[in-house]
Design a protein around this motif. Structure first.
Motif, PDB file in Angstrom:
ATOM      1  N   VAL A  64      70.532  42.947  36.704  1.00  0.00           N
ATOM      2  CA  VAL A  64      69.496  43.255  35.721  1.00  0.00           C
ATOM      3  C   VAL A  64      69.952  42.874  34.320  1.00  0.00           C
ATOM      4  O   VAL A  64      69.198  42.264  33.541  1.00  0.00           O
ATOM      5  N   TRP A 105      54.136  49.089  41.477  1.00  0.00           N
ATOM      6  CA  TRP A 105      55.069  48.022  41.147  1.00  0.00           C
ATOM      7  C   TRP A 105      54.487  47.149  40.026  1.00  0.00           C
ATOM      8  O   TRP A 105      53.280  47.158  39.793  1.00  0.00           O
ATOM      9  N   PRO A 106      55.319  46.371  39.352  1.00  0.00           N
ATOM     10  CA  PRO A 106      54.775  45.364  38.411  1.00  0.00           C
ATOM     11  C   PRO A 106      53.838  44.428  39.148  1.00  0.00           C
ATOM     12  O   PRO A 106      53.898  44.289  40.379  1.00  0.00           O
ATOM     13  N   ILE A 146      64.509  47.944  31.035  1.00  0.00           N
ATOM     14  CA  ILE A 146      63.227  48.096  31.718  1.00  0.00           C
ATOM     15  C   ILE A 146      62.229  48.772  30.781  1.00  0.00           C
ATOM     16  O   ILE A 146      62.546  49.812  30.184  1.00  0.00           O
ATOM     17  N   GLU A 188      53.544  41.360  39.817  1.00  0.00           N
ATOM     18  CA  GLU A 188      53.995  40.306  40.731  1.00  0.00           C
ATOM     19  C   GLU A 188      54.703  40.846  41.973  1.00  0.00           C
ATOM     20  O   GLU A 188      55.165  40.072  42.817  1.00  0.00           O
ATOM     21  N   GLY A 237      69.627  39.215  33.554  1.00  0.00           N
ATOM     22  CA  GLY A 237      68.321  38.593  33.422  1.00  0.00           C
ATOM     23  C   GLY A 237      67.459  38.598  34.668  1.00  0.00           C
ATOM     24  O   GLY A 237      66.295  38.168  34.620  1.00  0.00           O
ATOM     25  N   GLU A 238      67.987  39.074  35.791  1.00  0.00           N
ATOM     26  CA  GLU A 238      67.175  39.166  37.004  1.00  0.00           C
ATOM     27  C   GLU A 238      66.087  40.217  36.807  1.00  0.00           C
ATOM     28  O   GLU A 238      66.302  41.229  36.141  1.00  0.00           O
ATOM     29  N   HIS A 239      64.911  39.983  37.378  1.00  0.00           N
ATOM     30  CA  HIS A 239      63.843  40.985  37.267  1.00  0.00           C
ATOM     31  C   HIS A 239      64.312  42.266  37.941  1.00  0.00           C
ATOM     32  O   HIS A 239      64.812  42.245  39.079  1.00  0.00           O
ATOM     33  N   TRP A 240      64.134  43.395  37.271  1.00  0.00           N
ATOM     34  CA  TRP A 240      64.662  44.656  37.783  1.00  0.00           C
ATOM     35  C   TRP A 240      64.070  45.027  39.133  1.00  0.00           C
ATOM     36  O   TRP A 240      64.754  45.610  39.983  1.00  0.00           O
ATOM     37  N   ALA A 241      62.805  44.704  39.363  1.00  0.00           N
ATOM     38  CA  ALA A 241      62.176  45.058  40.634  1.00  0.00           C
ATOM     39  C   ALA A 241      62.790  44.270  41.779  1.00  0.00           C
ATOM     40  O   ALA A 241      63.015  44.809  42.874  1.00  0.00           O
ATOM     41  N   ARG A 242      63.060  42.993  41.551  1.00  0.00           N
ATOM     42  CA  ARG A 242      63.671  42.175  42.603  1.00  0.00           C
ATOM     43  C   ARG A 242      65.086  42.675  42.901  1.00  0.00           C
ATOM     44  O   ARG A 242      65.489  42.764  44.075  1.00  0.00           O
ATOM     45  N   ASP A 264      56.805  50.583  32.835  1.00  0.00           N
ATOM     46  CA  ASP A 264      57.019  50.085  34.196  1.00  0.00           C
ATOM     47  C   ASP A 264      57.819  51.070  35.022  1.00  0.00           C
ATOM     48  O   ASP A 264      57.540  51.287  36.209  1.00  0.00           O
TER      49      ASP A 264
END
Length: 255
Positions: free
Chosen positions: A22, A91-92, A77, A94, A25-30, A81
């Motif tokens: 996170v 969830w977001p 975050i 996407e 830069g990775e999306h936190w949800a992924r 969200d």
């Protein structure tokens, strides 16, 4: 201390990798989905907080794991969200429940469904029965000589036993759970609720179990429909007057 409970000072490698992803830069949800799929501990103590992820040995409370992990990356975050996921299961845009299903795999997703039906739906079913009791009481249908609370009457109607009888049987079957003398903690309450779900499935005929489950699901659906205008109001999509006309949320408050 349970086998999978930990008070380690060193962070779990999964937690460490989640934070690094996170922060990088990775999306936190992924990153959260990957961490949930790899998680191994059934419970742990972090600071003064006891997190219990596995209820009844078979129901995965993934939202508690999400709470535990997201607490490590609050600076990365948006608060909106994080609140939407933890308190509303949203969830977001996407991401979706289907992403959770894919990430967890069949066994873990089945454990997630065990929690949904065995705890979330069971709580809704208890509330539905309590609302029926309140409605009948207001119509003066019952005139028992011994007064009972609405909650106790609903419990007896739903499970065919008193709260005290159910608790004694629960403690007999689960002696490893040490309940405090003053109040039941949230994790213990979930354990008891899941035990009640299994008790109801064991004691009732399949048709009654299916009917009651539909009743719990129907109440959850109605509550979701009634909370949508409130959510849209907070997001600026509806006028306050429209929200006030359509909201019936307070009808679901427990007495």
């Amino acid at each position: 201390m349970p086998e999978n409970e930990t008070r380690d000072l060193q962070p779990d490698p999964i937690v460490r990798d989640f934070i690094a992803e996170v922060a990088g830069g990775e999306h936190w949800a992924r990153a959260l989905l990957r961490a949930a799929a790899a998680w191994q501990r059934s419970e742990e103590v972090v600071g003064d907080r006891h997190y219990r992820y596995l209820i009844g040995g078979e129901a995965f409370d993934w939202a508690v794991l999400a709470e535990r992990l997201l607490a490590e990356v609050v600076d990365f975050i948006p608060d909106k969200d994080r609140v939407a996921l933890l308190f509303e299961g949203r969830w977001p845009d996407e991401f979706s429940e289907e992403d959770l299903k894919t990430a967890l795999g069949p066994a873990r997703y089945a454990a997630h469904l065990n929690f949904r039906y065995g705890v979330v739906v069971e709580e809704a079913l208890q509330l539905a029965f309590e609302q029926e009791v309140q409605k009948e009481k207001s119509s003066h249908v019952w005139g028992d000589e011994v007064p009972l609370s609405d909650t106790e009457r609903a419990i007896q109607r739903l499970y065919g036993a008193t709260s005290a009888q159910l608790m004694r049987e629960f403690m007999t079957e689960r002696p490893e759970i040490i309940l405090p003398s003053d109040a039941m903690g949230l994790g213990d309450l979930k354990e008891f609720t899941y035990w009640l779900f299994r008790y109801r499935v064991k004691m009732a005929d399949p048709a009654r179990v299916a009917s009651d489950t539909r009743k719990g699901l129907a109440l959850l659906s109605r509550m979701e429909m009634e909370v949508r205008p409130r959510r849209r109001l907070l997001e600026g999509d509806v006028e306050p007057a429209q929200f006030l006309e359509t909201s019936g949320w307070f009808a679901h408050s427990r007495s």
